[in-house]
Design an enzyme around this catalytic site. Sequence first.
Site, PDB file in Angstrom:
ATOM      1  CB  CYS A  96      -6.599  -0.541   5.187  1.00 53.56           C
ATOM      2  SG  CYS A  96      -4.922  -1.216   5.194  1.00 53.56           S
TER       3      CYS A  96
ATOM      4  CG  HIS B  80      -2.104  -0.881   1.135  1.00 48.23           C
ATOM      5  ND1 HIS B  80      -3.136  -0.867   2.045  1.00 48.23           N
ATOM      6  CD2 HIS B  80      -2.431  -1.812   0.203  1.00 48.23           C
ATOM      7  CE1 HIS B  80      -4.055  -1.751   1.688  1.00 48.23           C
ATOM      8  NE2 HIS B  80      -3.641  -2.342   0.574  1.00 48.23           N
TER       9      HIS B  80
ATOM     10  CD  GLU C 174      -2.008   4.170   3.260  1.00 50.85           C
ATOM     11  OE1 GLU C 174      -1.690   3.453   2.286  1.00 50.85           O
ATOM     12  OE2 GLU C 174      -3.172   4.261   3.677  1.00 50.85           O
TER      13      GLU C 174
ATOM     14  CB  CYS D 127      -1.945   1.699   6.215  1.00 51.04           C
ATOM     15  SG  CYS D 127      -1.568   0.819   4.685  1.00 51.04           S
TER      16      CYS D 127
END
Lengths: 147, 147
Positions: free
Chosen positions: A84, A54, A56, A87
């Site tokens: 999410c 992801h 992040e 993260c």
Amino acid sequence: MLFTDEYYMKMALKEAVYAYEEDEVPVGAIVICNNRIIGKGYNQTERLKDVTAHAEMIAITAASNYLGSKFLEECTLYVTLEPCLMCAAALKWARISRLVYGARDLKAGYSLTSNKVLHPKTELTIGIMENECGSLLTEFFREKRNG
Amino acid sequence: MLFTDEYYMKMALKEAVYAYEEDEVPVGAIVICNNRIIGKGYNQTERLKDVTAHAEMIAITAASNYLGSKFLEECTLYVTLEPCLMCAAALKWARISRLVYGARDLKAGYSLTSNKVLHPKTELTIGIMENECGSLLTEFFREKRNG
């Protein structure tokens, strides 16, 4: 206008556009320390075939590499979409000073599980350039549905 | 005894010992698919200065690389300690078939936040070689306290 939340969110949005251009769910993130970008990332879960890639997570790893520290206590992470749970928990471990996100994630945002996922010292700002951040996602999924 | 949970947990424990030897919080993980190890990892957060470098995350990325798929739907992850929220959420994204862990984590285990963090299809087994997995951690922290 330099060094405002909009200024930095625009940079995160630029990362999200890279994801969009590579047919990834368009989410982008940057990490700022003392008004400097020290980490950035965009979603690459499809290209890398890796759920951990992801925006992040990539930005956190880059910022930690830059600082030589696993703690990001003087840093702000800007991300176009609400993180999410994975993260958000990573941001807690990193003790990030501040999290700024654009659009809410009503399907997989961490706040659906608990608002206590972030570190108690992490300052939170929501909704910066929400429309621009959200529109990019809406457009992406609209195109996907229409083939 | 081949291919039992104890057999595989012993392998995860071997990974944890590598972490211990490198002065990292001793947690180890392996991913099994069709009775083969397709990913392994041990905690490297200190060496890499990166909060995302938990044993499970490294093992997930390795297994996904091996399979060329971000989904681990036919896989089991063995880990010596209950996953934190970050790792449990990553396992959800990966739709892992089965999670087996050794010791409970009463400080940072995902189950402290919610038991619904894992994917609804993920089968869960708890407490395999719990004493061995826990003792390694206890010993590590005892030594840390005693300098």
